[in-house]
Design a protein around this motif. Structure first.
Motif: not given
Ligand SMILES: [Zn+2]
Ligand SMILES: [Zn+2]
Length: 294
Positions: A25, A28, A32, A34-35
């Motif tokens: 997170s 992230n 984004p 890297t979800h």
């Protein structure tokens, strides 16, 4: 540290596939995308081995002469070259071709084969190899493995990569996935192929198995499709076939056998509620009972 959006702990964790939810997170916030990292970090890259670090020594000869120690990052097969000196990481001696061993000589950059004891050397990689990511490297290593064990109908499940010479294996695999398909065909059309007289899907099964397990688009898969379209099976299959062992997973996903078929022919699967995907079954009786249609 080459990048300012990832700290050393995050980088190490992402290399070792051990990113925590908290680290994901944090990353992230920058990307984004890297979800999907959590999923990626647990994803298996290779059908052959589960861990992407080798257990035998692999070094940059220049670094090791400068510093006298072995870096952890050299164990990761996703790193093909030294990021400082731009030369390939080596696990065999360039001169005598012996596999490097854990030895005090190694820390001085000297070949660990006492008959040789030369000063180790390495070359820059060619451009194509230099750009490969871990998924592609694993594809290349798998292709090299299949080519050197062409008639294996199932593969070992190794804990660590165990190529004799990782750079050569990667480079050979890369050529095999991009090369003229003839090299593969010659191998499977040869008299030495014990499954030479079987229907196409059994004769070339290791090639379908490879195509099914590759994670990237290579020329290989395209050429395999062409081969399938242009080849017809012998009208009579070999009848003295006694053994043809595949995993339950490949029997179902690649050869299209039903669970019912597997259970009816395989005594090992009979008493199991769920068939383990790596369960090895001898499908020779099923092959013999198969009518050749194409
Ligand atoms: Zn170096
Ligand atoms: Zn040597």
């Amino acid at each position: 540290m080459p990048l300012d959006w990832i700290n050393e702990a995050q980088l190490k964790a992402s290399i070792n596939n051990t990113l925590s939810i908290k680290q994901v997170s944090a990353l992230n916030e920058f990307f984004p995308v890297t979800h999907s990292l959590k999923y990626l970090s647990s994803r298996r890259h290779s059908a052959l081995f589960q861990n992407y670090h080798i257990e035998t020594p692999r070094v940059c000869p220049i670094c090791i002469r400068d510093t006298g120690y072995i870096k952890e990052e050299w164990r990761y097969i996703g790193n093909l070259k030294c990021s400082i000196h731009d030369v390939g990481l080596i696990d065999v001696c360039h001169l005598c071709n012996h596999k490097l061993e854990w030895s005090i000589n190694l820390l001085e950059g000297i070949c660990t084969n006492e008959m040789c004891s030369c000063s180790l050397k390495s070359e820059p990689l060619n451009n194509a190899l230099e750009c490969l990511f871990i998924d592609e490297i694993c594809d290349c290593l798998l292709a090299d493995f299949v080519y050197s064990h062409p008639y294996n109908t199932y593969w070992p499940n190794l804990s660590h990569p165990n190529s004799e010479n990782l750079l050569t294996a990667t480079s050979k695999g890369y050529d095999l996935l991009n090369c003229d398909f003839k090299r593969w065909i010659e191998l499977y059309d040869a008299q030495s192929n014990p499954f030479n007289a079987l229907a196409v899907k059994f004769k070339y099964f290791p090639l379908y198995h490879l195509a099914h397990s590759l994670q990237n688009e290579w020329l290989f898969s395209e050429q395999l499709k062409k081969l399938t379209a242009s080849t017809s099976s012998p009208t009579k299959q070999l009848f003295n076939l006694s053994s043809y062992v595949v995993t339950a997973e490949s029997a179902m996903t690649i050869l299209g056998l039903s669970k019912h078929e597997i259970i009816s022919y395989s005594p090992e699967a009979k008493n199991k509620k769920v068939i383990p995907s790596r369960l090895r079954i001898n499908i020779a009786p099923i092959i013999k009972a198969t009518k050749v249609t194409k």
